[in-house]
Design a protein around this motif. Structure first.
Motif, PDB file in Angstrom:
ATOM      1  N   GLY A   1       0.924  -1.086  -0.169  1.00  0.00           N
ATOM      2  CA  GLY A   1      -0.031   0.107   0.117  1.00  0.00           C
ATOM      3  C   GLY A   1       0.796   1.119  -0.016  1.00  0.00           C
ATOM      4  O   GLY A   1       2.068   1.029  -0.123  1.00  0.00           O
TER       5      GLY A   1
ATOM      6  N   TYR B   1      14.236  -3.959  -6.446  1.00  0.00           N
ATOM      7  CA  TYR B   1      12.844  -5.083  -6.531  1.00  0.00           C
ATOM      8  C   TYR B   1      11.795  -4.592  -6.024  1.00  0.00           C
ATOM      9  O   TYR B   1      10.956  -5.453  -5.539  1.00  0.00           O
ATOM     10  CB  TYR B   1      13.311  -6.220  -6.563  1.00  0.00           C
ATOM     11  CG  TYR B   1      14.699  -6.713  -7.381  1.00  0.00           C
ATOM     12  CD1 TYR B   1      14.643  -7.085  -8.782  1.00  0.00           C
ATOM     13  CD2 TYR B   1      16.183  -6.971  -6.696  1.00  0.00           C
ATOM     14  CE1 TYR B   1      15.526  -7.436  -9.379  1.00  0.00           C
ATOM     15  CE2 TYR B   1      17.140  -7.190  -7.494  1.00  0.00           C
ATOM     16  CZ  TYR B   1      16.939  -7.704  -8.909  1.00  0.00           C
ATOM     17  OH  TYR B   1      17.868  -7.829  -9.559  1.00  0.00           O
TER      18      TYR B   1
ATOM     19  N   ASN C   1       9.089  -3.283  -6.413  1.00  0.00           N
ATOM     20  CA  ASN C   1       7.848  -3.509  -6.690  1.00  0.00           C
ATOM     21  C   ASN C   1       7.592  -5.047  -6.626  1.00  0.00           C
ATOM     22  O   ASN C   1       6.327  -5.564  -6.083  1.00  0.00           O
ATOM     23  CB  ASN C   1       7.516  -3.200  -8.160  1.00  0.00           C
ATOM     24  CG  ASN C   1       7.329  -1.893  -8.500  1.00  0.00           C
ATOM     25  OD1 ASN C   1       6.769  -1.241  -7.555  1.00  0.00           O
ATOM     26  ND2 ASN C   1       7.720  -1.500  -9.671  1.00  0.00           N
ATOM     27  N   ASN C   2       8.562  -5.898  -6.756  1.00  0.00           N
ATOM     28  CA  ASN C   2       8.255  -7.285  -6.794  1.00  0.00           C
ATOM     29  C   ASN C   2       8.403  -7.770  -5.345  1.00  0.00           C
ATOM     30  O   ASN C   2       7.807  -8.460  -4.839  1.00  0.00           O
ATOM     31  CB  ASN C   2       9.585  -7.881  -7.325  1.00  0.00           C
ATOM     32  CG  ASN C   2       9.628  -7.868  -8.854  1.00  0.00           C
ATOM     33  OD1 ASN C   2       8.573  -7.094  -9.241  1.00  0.00           O
ATOM     34  ND2 ASN C   2      10.592  -7.768  -9.391  1.00  0.00           N
TER      35      ASN C   2
ATOM     36  N   GLN D   1       7.123  -5.970  -2.919  1.00  0.00           N
ATOM     37  CA  GLN D   1       5.776  -5.553  -2.798  1.00  0.00           C
ATOM     38  C   GLN D   1       4.738  -6.735  -3.130  1.00  0.00           C
ATOM     39  O   GLN D   1       3.984  -7.094  -2.431  1.00  0.00           O
ATOM     40  CB  GLN D   1       5.251  -4.286  -3.093  1.00  0.00           C
ATOM     41  CG  GLN D   1       4.004  -3.796  -2.753  1.00  0.00           C
ATOM     42  CD  GLN D   1       3.566  -2.554  -3.061  1.00  0.00           C
ATOM     43  OE1 GLN D   1       4.369  -1.770  -3.794  1.00  0.00           O
ATOM     44  NE2 GLN D   1       2.556  -1.806  -2.487  1.00  0.00           N
ATOM     45  N   LEU D   2       4.857  -7.130  -4.154  1.00  0.00           N
ATOM     46  CA  LEU D   2       3.797  -8.240  -4.699  1.00  0.00           C
ATOM     47  C   LEU D   2       4.202  -9.495  -3.917  1.00  0.00           C
ATOM     48  O   LEU D   2       3.082 -10.021  -3.444  1.00  0.00           O
ATOM     49  CB  LEU D   2       4.521  -8.642  -6.046  1.00  0.00           C
ATOM     50  CG  LEU D   2       3.192  -9.095  -7.095  1.00  0.00           C
ATOM     51  CD1 LEU D   2       2.261  -8.270  -7.189  1.00  0.00           C
ATOM     52  CD2 LEU D   2       3.902  -9.374  -8.525  1.00  0.00           C
TER      53      LEU D   2
ATOM     54  N   VAL E   1       2.245  -8.593  -0.839  1.00  0.00           N
ATOM     55  CA  VAL E   1       0.731  -8.780  -1.221  1.00  0.00           C
ATOM     56  C   VAL E   1       0.067  -9.984  -0.858  1.00  0.00           C
ATOM     57  O   VAL E   1      -0.710 -10.485  -0.286  1.00  0.00           O
ATOM     58  CB  VAL E   1       0.368  -8.345  -2.774  1.00  0.00           C
ATOM     59  CG1 VAL E   1      -1.286  -8.489  -2.904  1.00  0.00           C
ATOM     60  CG2 VAL E   1       0.619  -6.742  -2.658  1.00  0.00           C
ATOM     61  N   PHE E   2       0.832 -10.951  -1.589  1.00  0.00           N
ATOM     62  CA  PHE E   2       0.531 -12.384  -1.519  1.00  0.00           C
ATOM     63  C   PHE E   2       0.612 -12.953  -0.058  1.00  0.00           C
ATOM     64  O   PHE E   2      -0.175 -13.614   0.527  1.00  0.00           O
ATOM     65  CB  PHE E   2       1.503 -13.419  -2.425  1.00  0.00           C
ATOM     66  CG  PHE E   2       0.786 -13.474  -3.717  1.00  0.00           C
ATOM     67  CD1 PHE E   2      -0.377 -14.150  -3.997  1.00  0.00           C
ATOM     68  CD2 PHE E   2       1.097 -12.480  -4.863  1.00  0.00           C
ATOM     69  CE1 PHE E   2      -1.039 -14.054  -5.317  1.00  0.00           C
ATOM     70  CE2 PHE E   2       0.722 -12.368  -6.144  1.00  0.00           C
ATOM     71  CZ  PHE E   2      -0.158 -13.183  -6.352  1.00  0.00           C
TER      72      PHE E   2
END
Ligand code: HEA
Ligand code: HEA
Ligand code: CUA
Ligand code: CU
Lengths: 541, 349, 216
Positions: free
Chosen positions: C130, C139, C141-142, C144-145, C148-149
């Protein structure tokens, strides 16, 4: 007609308890079926209203009635309501709910309270979705493709997704209930191969409901999370993969199209033997083809993505499997035709609808074969050819079968007959109106008219006008049954327990049935649709 | 009154004829089938109409040979359809080697097209007939789809990666270009025209447009402007890989895998350099150019990198007379745009 | 004297066996749904793990393997307790049944406590996805991904745990009022099925989120 066994003597499920509360707190599957019928009928007309608005807008190549924004919301809400709030619950939750337990000789479904809960969940979901609608609607298309739905649309995507998410639980509960009921609640002597095909198909439908719906739930959850927290699960700008969304969506939505058609096949497989007075031809083949459709249905989702940039080889696999899944459908069509051959055919309304179903489903299904051909799909993907394909199956097929089923079981449900002559006329009006609406769309699609277009080049106008003309006829054909069936509920002549001399267990109990369906639990010792063995009982020669 | 009402779309590419053929064959086969089934049902309904209230039908339940027939025969027909469909698909998906390469950027709600010679167009595309054209496409925002009904081709255009399509116009004319993937409010306005013209006219058209320079030469300009040349020199291989002769060649990356340096890889190397590190080099050295370099400029830089080395199967750039050098990216490089790296230096590799 | 089994027989059933079998069939079908629900997430996770190996490796190196292992041990113990509860129910040993149920609930609560303190930790480290997410690695963004999961999957699991504890409370209440006996204890078996399933899901979560961190 069979001489009437007096019907009104005992209390039936409609008169057993009185008052509004007795309906809202009922656990009787028959009453819940009626609650569902009221709800999905209302939602159907809402969705139909959106369709009419779209058709009117498409009379002219320019935006003359609504703006492009509104048009986009119209087809989105039309798709969402028709798919999740009408077609998926339509046959299973109304006719299925009503007939399944009786066809099994059971007093009720396995979990009656869950059944009622599923209705409340459904109503809540519908309320959330309609709320999204009144707040201004959604404009993503029913497919919610990312990243448009997650990052670009400014409409009420989350509310709509939540509505669909919740309705998923209702689907799951129904599916679970049907599976448990089929396994455990069969009357003594009712072995699997003695079950009516109706039950087999409902069982197959339920398998899909239970196994596919959770994937949709998760997918929509991720869309909502991405929208709310701006985290880019499917947005390539943040490392996500928009095509993964498509895989997940279609992993649910392709099986879902079989959720929509298997129940229709269930109904037709009851109507045809009843009005041909003949056992369903190739019973085992038809029964197992439903299961085959349900399982293979999970393996073909990729045929919606032939132009999405996936690999050529995976596309080939999905294309091939799509052809495989057409085989069980073909088996059904041929067996229905063979059942009609050398029957003792009557042209009552349910039979007219059933034959209409077979014809229109065949056309819709065959155009599915066009779409499954890789090189051809490239041209017609996302054109009106696809729109025509699925309306032929979903409207020409399932809605027809639904209407047929409603007429077929109407005497059982309401205890009254319906006006036969008028009903036949309406069935023909629906058939003609339908073809006028959607046949031109095949031509439009092949000419290259893309779908989801609020305005379009002028050369397509003529065909659009034809289609709109058809839609108005179709609308009349749909409103009329609503009116005369309501009329019949009150004023028509009472029905006997088995007006069609059909063989199912549901016809062995009075119309309308008592609260617990049967005076005493029936024992089954005949094969399904066994007119020969039931000659005496049904007074046939 | 009704402008040009018709039942069949224009057929103007090398694949459209076969698609039409398939369509007509399917139409005939399916109509025969459907009419057969309908005839059987209608005949039965009339012939076996219930004689009296209590009549019962024939009681036959099954017939195994029949069941087998109508399982196997459709299956065989279906396999035939599958094979034909798949064959067409291969033709439609695989661009021939001698195709001219153009770049397309879709955005809400327009199509931006770059010709290798440097011409740019919006919502129109001029192409020569009798010459395969390959489009390498990407989107700036949501998914679009590049659809030319007259050519029977369609390809989704995705953000964050390249997809490709190709066609060879066979008939001069003006054809619709549609966006076929719903992309928001003006989705129905994201339309344009394809002008297919004889080669000579196309040549004239090319010279009329005021192009700044070929894509490759523009790419070279940006290669210096954005500072790529500061690291990626061509004399020593220090911290940075040499980009010559890279295009479509295998590259070993730090995980040990070997991948082909196609358009998608080059694009990713610019927008997300750390995603795949070339073996033997370090992460975090090359800056991330997301938001700095526009998608069109990336296409031009790629065209430049491409021109730095011969494409497999293509001729050497200076070899005149072949299709790619007449229409292709190499032409621009050999022209006035090429300064710091001369054509001969390229050929050395 | 009324037979407790007959008392519990719902009107739609003919025999107690039928009722029992139907109930457990219902639970099994429900668990099929759950498998697909988590299955979808596991598949999506796998796809992204393959697409972004570095980011996901960085992400799992942020995990506290110790807390994760403790939680795994706790959950395995609750499963054992649940098994004891079932066998006590079979023997009609109501007192021990109640004790086992309480143990399951308490340990479940400890699990949740640990889990939530991990969440808070991640939040303070700016790893909750968020707009409060921060990461300086290339990395980001990754990573963060990955988170997220992590949050969706363990969060969904935690929701299941909370529901599970609710079910245990309900079972405890019914034990307390004396609904169960050696003849009739179907709800305990059904509740147990659910609890074991939630445990198994955790084992997989532990394997995909925490264990890869060990490599670093
Ligand atoms: C109830 C709904 C339903 C059903 C049952 C089907 C059934 C089938 N569908 Fe359809 N389909 C949809 C609803 C449905 N579809 C929807 C909603 C979409 C669009 C979604 C969207 O994008 O919004 C879609 C889209 C769609 C596509 C993607 C199109 C695109 O977007 O490019 C494809 C491609 O393969 C396809 C194929 C098929 C096939 C092969 C069948 C088969 O199962 C059909 C099998 C039946 C038959 C084949 C008829 C009977 C057979 C015979 C009588 C045999 C004799 C015939 C011969 C030998 C020729 N469908
Ligand atoms: C079960 C599913 C179902 C059903 C029954 C229908 C029914 C109809 N559909 Fe729909 N349709 C879809 C599912 C369905 N559709 C889906 C999934 C899409 C894709 C959406 C998307 O692209 O995202 C779609 C898209 C779609 C389009 C394409 C839009 C576009 O791409 O631009 C069109 C266009 O003609 C259309 C038309 C119709 C028509 C004329 C009917 C007719 O059959 C309707 C007939 C009914 C009536 C005419 C109602 C009559 C009632 C009244 C007159 C009373 C109204 C009063 C009150 C509300 C009180 N539909
Ligand atoms: Cu771009 Cu639709
Ligand atoms: Cu499909």
């Amino acid at each position: 007609m069979i001489e009437a066994v007096p019907v009104e003597v005992e209390k039936n499920y409609l008169t057993e308890k009185q008052g509004v509360l007795s309906w809202f707190l009922t656990t009787d599957h028959k009453r819940i079926a009626i609650l569902y019928t009221v709800a999905v009928t209302a939602l159907f007309f809402l969705g139909g209203f959106f369709a009419l608005m779209m058709r009117l807008e498409l009379l002219s190549p320019r935006n003359w009635l609504v703006s492009a924004e509104t048009y986009n919301k119209l087809f989105t809400m039309h798709g969402i309501i028709m798919v999740w709030f009408f077609l998926i619950p339509s046959i299973p939750n109304t006719l299925g709910n009503f007939v399944m337990p009786m066809a099994l000789g059971a007093k009720d479904l396995a979990f009656p309270k869950l059944n009622l809960l599923s209705w409340y969940v459904f109503m809540f979901a519908a309320a959330v979705t309609v709320y999204a609608l009144f707040r201004g609607g959604v404009d993503t298309g029913w497919t919610f493709y990312t990243p448009f739905s997650t990052s670009y649309s400014t409409t009420y995507v989350v509310a709509a997704a939540v509505g669909i998410f919740i309705s998923g639980f209702s689907s799951i509960l129904t599916g679970l209930n049907f599976i448990a009921t089929t396994h455990k609640m069969r009357a003594p002597g009712l072995t699997w191969y003695r079950l009516p095909i109706f039950v087999w198909s409902m069982y197959a439908t339920s398998l899909i409901l239970v196994l596919a719906t959770p994937v949709l739930a998760i997918t929509l959850l991720m869309v909502a999370v991405e929208r709310i927290f701006q985290v880019g699960i499917f947005d390539p700008a943040l490392g996500g993969d928009p095509v993964l969304f498509q895989h997940m969506f279609w992993f649910y939505s392709h099986p879902a199209v079989y959720i929509m058609v298997l129940p229709a096949m269930a109904v037709v497989s009851e109507i045809i033997p009843a009005f041909a007075r003949k056992p369903l031809f190739g019973y085992k083949a038809v029964a197992w083809s439903s299961i085959a459709i349900a399982t293979l249905g999970f393996l073909v989702w990729g045929h919606h993505m032939f132009t999405a940039g996936t690999s050529v080889y995976s596309a080939m696999v999905f294309s091939f499997l799509s052809y495989c899944i057409a085989v069980p459908s073909a088996i059904k069509v041929f067996n229905w035709a063979a059942t009609i051959y050398k029957g003792s055919i009557s042209w009552d309304t349910p039979m007219l609808y059933a034959i209409g179903f077979v014809g229109l489903f065949t056309i819709g299904g065959m155009t599915g074969l066009f779409l499954a051909a890789l090189g051809f799909d490239v041209h017609v993907q996302d054109t009106y050819f696809v729109v025509a394909h699925f309306h032929y199956i979903m409207v020409g097929g399932t809605v027809m079968a639904f209407l047929g089923g409603v007429h077929y079981w109407w005497p059982k449900i309401s205890g009254k007959m319906y006006p036969e002559g008028l009903a036949r006329v309406c069935a023909i009006v629906v058939f003609l109106g339908f073809n006028l609406t959607f046949f031109p769309q095949f031509v439009l699609g092949y000419l290259g008219m893309p779908r989801r277009y609020a305005a379009y080049p002028e050369e397509f106008q003529f065909l659009h006008i034809l289609s709109t003309a058809g839609a108005t006829i179709l609308g009349v054909g749909y409103v009329a049954p609503l009116l005369y069936l309501l009329w019949a509920w009150k004023y028509a002549k009472p029905a006997t327990s088995n007006p069609w001399r059909a063989t199912g267990l549901e016809w062995k109990t009075p119309s309308p049935p008592p609260a617990h369906n049967f005076e005493s639990t029936p024992v089954v010792n005949t094969r399904p649709y066994d007119y020969e063995a039931m000659k005496e009982e049904l007074d046939l020669v | 009154m009704i402008p040009s009402f018709r039942l069949f779309p224009d057929s103007a590419s090398t694949v459209s004829g076969e698609v039409n053929g398939f369509f007509i064959c399917m139409l005939i086969l399916c109509s025969l089938m459907a009419i057969g089934i309908a005839a059987l049902i209608i005949y039965s309904c009339l012939r076996y109409h219930r004689a009296h209230e209590r009549a019962i039908g024939d009681q036959r339940r099954y017939n195994v040979p029949l069941e087998v027939t109508w399982t196997v025969v459709p299956f065989v027909l279906f396999v035939g359809m599958f094979v034909w469909g798949a064959r067409m698909y291969f033709d439609i998906e695989r661009p021939p080697d001698n195709a001219i390469s153009m770049y397309v950027v879709g955005k809400q709600w327009m199509w931006k097209i770059q010709h290798p010679e440097g011409q740019r167009e919006i919502n129109t595309l001029h192409i020569p007939i009798g010459q395969p054209v390959k489009l390498t496409m990407t989107s700036e925002d949501v998914i679009h789809s590049f659809f030319v009904p007259a050519f029977r081709t369609k390809q989704d255009v995705l953000p964050g990666r390249y997809t490709t399509t190709w066609f060879e116009a066979s008939k001069a004319g003006k054809y619709h270009l549609f966006c076929a993937e719903y992309c928001g409010t003006k989705h129905s306005g994201m339309i344009g025209w394809i002008y297919a013209m004889p080669r000579k006219d196309y040549q004239t058209w090319l010279t009329q447009g005021a192009a700044e320079g070929s894509m490759a030469s523009m790419g070279e300009k940006y290669f210096h402007q954005f500072g790529c040349a500061n690291c990626h020199h061509f004399n020593n291989q220090g911290r940075c890989p040499d980009l010559r002769n890279l295009y479509m060649r295998p590259v070993q990356i730090s995980t040990g895998e070997t991948i082909i340096a196609d358009d998608n890889y080059l694009r990713e190397s610019i927008y997300d350099p750390n995603a795949k590190i070339v073996y033997g080099f370090h992460a975090n050295i090359m800056p991330n150019f997301t938001g700095v370099i526009q998608p069109e400029q990336v296409a031009e830089i790629i065209a430049y990198i491409k021109a730095l080395g011969p494409q497999p199967g293509a001729q050497e750039p200076s070899n005149p007379g072949t299709a790619p050098s007449t229409y292709g990216a190499q032409k621009g490089l050999a022209g006035p745009g090429a300064t710091s790296i001369s054509g001969s230096e390229v050929q050395e590799r | 004297m009324s037979d407790p089994v007959a008392l519990e027989l719902r009107e739609q059933f003919a025999t107690p066996e039928q009722q029992r079998e139907t109930a457990s069939a219902g639970m099994w079908i429900f668990l099929m749904t759950e498998v697909l629900m988590f299955g979808a997430l596991f598949s999506a996770y796998t796809v992204y793990r393959i697409l972004h190996p570095q980011g996901f490796a960085l992400g799992s190196s942020e995990m506290d393997i110790l807390l994760g292992s403790i939680n795994t041990a706790i959950l395995l113990t609750t499963s054992l307790m649940m098994a004891f509860a079932e066998s006590n129910a079979q023997e009609g040993n109501e007192r021990w049944l109640a004790i086992c149920l309480i143990a399951v609930m308490l340990l479940g609560a400890v699990f949740l406590y640990v889990k939530f303190s991990e969440y808070i930790e991640h939040y303070h480290e700016h790893k909750a996805p968020g707009f409060w997410f921060e990461d300086s690695s290339p990395y980001a963004n990754n990573v963060q991904l990955f988170f997220v999961f992590y949050f969706i999957m363990t969060g969904l699991h935690a929701v299941h745990m909370i529901i599970g504890i609710g079910i245990m409370a309900f079972l405890l209440f019914r034990t307390w009022v004396g609904s169960f006996s050696a003849q009739y204890h179907t709800p305990i078996v059904i509740g147990g099925l659910y609890w074991h399933f939630v445990d198994i899901v955790w084992i997989f979560l532990y394997a995909i989120f925490y264990l890869p961190g060990l490599h670093r």
